[in-house]
Design an enzyme around this catalytic site. Structure first.
Site, short mmCIF file in Angstrom:
data_model
loop_
_atom_site.label_atom_id
_atom_site.label_comp_id
_atom_site.label_asym_id
_atom_site.label_seq_id
_atom_site.Cartn_x
_atom_site.Cartn_y
_atom_site.Cartn_z
N GLU A 20 -82.73 49.64 22.15
CA GLU A 20 -82.96 50.74 23.09
C GLU A 20 -81.79 50.89 24.06
O GLU A 20 -81.95 50.95 25.28
CB GLU A 20 -84.29 50.54 23.82
CG GLU A 20 -85.47 50.52 22.87
CD GLU A 20 -86.82 50.34 23.55
OE1 GLU A 20 -86.84 50.10 24.77
OE2 GLU A 20 -87.85 50.43 22.86
N GLU B 182 -89.55 48.64 15.96
CA GLU B 182 -90.52 48.20 16.96
C GLU B 182 -91.71 49.15 16.95
O GLU B 182 -91.52 50.37 17.02
CB GLU B 182 -89.88 48.15 18.34
CG GLU B 182 -90.69 47.42 19.40
CD GLU B 182 -89.86 47.17 20.66
OE1 GLU B 182 -88.70 46.70 20.53
OE2 GLU B 182 -90.36 47.44 21.77
#
Length: 778
Positions: free
Chosen positions: A388, A465
């Protein structure tokens, strides 16, 4: 603890310092407090500055050799001195590194002093619990002046087939002066020699080299006939032994374990291992070990992996940092594949004092060291350069991604490189636009999965994820079909439960996530999706979404912090394994004086099952009907009017009973049951037994609301290493000799000493009597 710069001096008086054994995490020993600068997001435990000193001798026989010290990891900002001379600094708390001690050592009866300063005082430095100190292992290494370099062996298998496999071994030498032979041998798992190569005819040039980058590399190709492939079901390991000879004598030996396997990512079919399609059934794991904190312990890691293996998990994502070497050793041995992740941030920070401040100076060295260290592990099937990353939203992401991927490829071109991305619009994602990634990893946003093959045509894709679903083990809110988005947005959450609990029905998730069933179905139904990494495998210290203090550990785990599975564990087991199973919940209890089910209340009963067509539910021998899974629903459920007694489920296939499970209404807490996961320990001062403590009624039923205080006593060749109960809000010390039960359970962790003998554990509590168990240490 504290900053005393004079501790670098050899003559410093450390007689009043505490003596301890590494690995060590001082944060986990502290008291929980919302005032700690780490905040609840890092577990509300102390950080600060600490010093370590080690006094040691080096024999005279080592005077003509080279001596190194290897650190597997120090959190963080470590500085190291030998006999008052500064060796270096490493800001990264997760990276392994080495210093040479040779020029500064004293030999024989003279004493040497290593001093290490660990500075974790600048907070916050992380989004989760990090621990503080020399929390991974440390090694003193002595070599001949002519030796194989640190992480200097790279083993590749470019051509794999059932008849014969080529094994290419690259060997980097620190100093090639005087070598007259290099012998390379490969042994199978039984110790049988299966391949050998000598390099006697063309020894390397006699040049002294002191760094990996300038070292002389020797390349040799050996052939193994009818190789045994490394797989998840049979993780077969070979052992390479490389020997350097000078004047006919062995002067250095370097051993490495490796596996032979091949794999492929396909933009339409997903992932295959050894030519067979395989869905990656993974979980994300932070590095803490619950009550043990960040301090590495091989048995504790092994226990986590055993629990996950039994669930059907086959892959680990090391979120979001390089793992301890022991993690990869165990994954090699136990049959897990690993996404080995380097960074949680690049230049753009996520916390005021995180690695973003060090990225520019240290990213190349840290990434190179990670890849060199881990590239021989067969479990490692992919490198991740970030999670991220905020640079994905601006053009700097393109140039940095290209650089990082090239760093990896320069050292290991045999594995794909990915990055866990959040932006799935190609026009807005500058990391994707670099064109450098071999596999695209996307976090969350499952409703967009069907569009990904169109947006990213020809690209291999993995769900890096998923979920971010939440639960407290043993707590249930009704009705179970009402979805709860906790928190609903990025603002502080104020509408949860009074006791900071979260319902364990699979119906609560953070606003960016989804339920476990929704998340798995989205991956399961799309063949192009190589697999999933669920957030997260275990609860971990810190990041207690949806709550703030007094919550201090996460709710994300499929398994709680103590290692007790939550109910959704069995959903995954029903989907990810062929093991016949049946699990029903919730409990069936109305404890006196506490809030439980009341007669006539409507209670939702769920069942997870597999290898059966249907499940029939009974309450006090009266059938409540038969249910079958339909559509995307991975459980069956009944809405039941509560009556005390026995609830029973029977699964059937073709009309025949497969399994049955029942839960009885428990009485008052009456006794303690101790269940040790290991009764035989190694007398090495490191082995652990994890002892589950159950609070039972007089009939032997688990009391689901029991919160009795349990006191522990350990005698003999063992000691208490930690206690826990899985509660996300308990502020009891992990290092105490007592623990309150939480929803009927708590945990005692006992460590062996270095002496053989018996270990007797006694547990007792008010009005629940006592219980004991004996372990043996050999």
């Amino acid at each position: 603890m504290g900053d005393d710069s004079s501790a670098i001096n050899s003559n410093y008086n450390d007689s009043k310092w505490r003596s301890l054994t590494l690995p060590h995490d001082w944060s986990i020993e502290g008291k929980f407090d919302e005032k700690h600068s780490t905040t609840f997001n890092q577990g509300a435990l102390p950080a600060g500055i600490g010093w370590y000193r080690k006094t040691f001798s080096i024999p005279l026989s080592s005077k003509e050799k080279r001596v190194f010290i290897n650190f597997d990891g120090i959190y963080r900002n470590s500085e190291v001195w030998i006999n008052g001379t500064f060796l270096g600094k490493r800001p990264n708390g997760y990276i392994s590194f080495q210093y040479e001690l040779t020029p500064y050592l004293k030999f024989g009866n003279q004493k040497n002093v290593i001093a290490v300063k660990v500075d974790n005082s600048a907070q916050p430095s992380s989004r989760w619990y990090t621990g503080s100190g020399i929390y991974r292992n440390v090694w003193l290494e002595t070599t001949h002046k002519t030796a194989i370099d640190h992480w200097g062996v790279f083993i590749r298998t470019p051509k794999v087939n059932s008849e014969a496999t080529e094994v290419v071994i690259e060997t980097a030498l620190m100093n090639t002066n005087g070598i007259d032979d290099i012998i390379r041998e490969i042994y199978d798992s039984s110790g049988k020699l299966v391949a050998k190569d000598n390099s006697t005819t063309s020894p390397p040039n006699a040049v002294e080299n002191t760094s990996f980058e300038n070292s002389k590399k020797q390349v040799s190709t050996l052939t193994i006939k009818k190789p045994n492939l490394w797989s998840l079901q049979r993780p077969y390991l070979y052992r390479s032994v490389i020997k350097l000879l000078k004047n006919g004598k062995i002067i250095d030996t370097y051993e490495s374990k490796f596996g032979i396997r091949y794999f492929n990512f396909d933009s339409q079919k997903g992932f295959s291992l050894n030519g067979k399609q395989l869905k990656i059934l993974g979980v994300c794991m932070h590095h803490d070990l619950g009550a043990l904190g960040a301090a590495v312990n091989t048995r504790a890691i092994e226990r986590q992996l055993e629990i996950l293996k039994a669930m059907g998990c086959n892959a680990i994502r090391t979120a979001h940092n390089p793992p301890a070497p022991e993690v990869l050793d165990l994954c090699d041995k136990m049959g897990f594949i690993v996404m080995d992740e380097a960074f949680d941030m690049w230049k753009k920070k996520k916390n005021k004092f995180d690695y973003g401040s060090d990225f520019t100076e240290w990213h190349r060295k840290d990434l190179e060291d990670l890849v060199k260290r881990d590239r021989n592990h067969p479990s490692v099937f992919m490198w991740s350069i970030g999670n991220e990353i905020r640079e994905q939203f601006d053009s700097s992401g393109t140039s940095i991604a290209k650089e990082l991927v090239q760093i990896v490829k320069n050292i290991d071109s045999t594995r794909p490189v990915t990055c866990a991305l959040t932006e799935n619009n190609p026009e807005k994602n500058f990391i994707y636009q670099s064109g450098a990634l071999d596999v695209l990893g996307f976090n969350y946003k499952l409703n967009d999965y069907s569009e990904l093959p169109k947006r990213f045509a020809g690209e291999a894709i993995i769900a890096a994820e998923t979920a971010s679903a939440l639960a407290t083990r043993g707590h249930y809110d009704l009705p179970s079909d009402s979805m709860r988005i906790w928190p609903p947005d990025s603002k502080p959450f104020k509408n949860g439960n009074p006791g900071y609990t979260v319902s364990a029905y699979d119906h609560v998730y953070a606003y960016w996530g989804a339920t476990h069933e929704q998340s798995w179905n989205a991956v399961k139904k799309n063949d192009f999706m190589a697999g999933t990494f669920v957030w997260s495998g275990f609860d971990f210290l810190g990041e207690p979404v949806p709550y703030q203090w007094p919550a201090r550990s996460s709710y994300y785990g499929i398994v709680d912090l103590a290692g007790f599975p939550k109910d959704v564990y069995y959903m995954y087991q029903s989907e990810w394994t062929n093991k016949t199973m049946l699990h029903i919940f919730p409990h069936w209890n109305l404890p006196t004086g506490q809030a439980g089910w009341k007669t006539g209340d409507t209670v939702d009963v769920w069942a997870y099952y597999n290898n059966a067509d249907e499940v029939e539910l009974f309450l006090n021998r009266n059938s409540l009907g038969t249910k079958r899974k339909s559509g995307d629903t991975l459980h069956v459920s009944w809405r039941v009017n509560y009556q005390p007694g026995t609830i029973k489920a029977i699964s059937r296939k073709n009309g025949k009973i497969v399994l049955s499970k029942e839960i009885k209404t428990a009485g008052a807490p009456a006794k303690i049951q101790l269940i040790a996961d290991k009764k035989t320990l190694s007398a090495n001062g490191e082995d652990l037994s994890f002892i589950t403590v159950k609070i039972l009624d007089a009939e032997g039923n688990l009391v689901p609301y029991a919160d009795n205080l349990v006191n522990f006593e350990v005698r003999g060749e063992g000691s208490i290493s930690g206690v826990d109960n899985g509660s996300q809000t308990s502020t009891e010390s992990f290092k105490a000799s007592y623990r309150k039960a939480y929803h009927g359970l708590c945990l005692l962790i006992v460590k062996s000493t270095e002496k053989k003998g018996s270990i007797v554990i006694k547990a007792s509590g008010k009005n629940i009597g006592g219980s004991s168990v004996e372990l043996k240490s050999y």
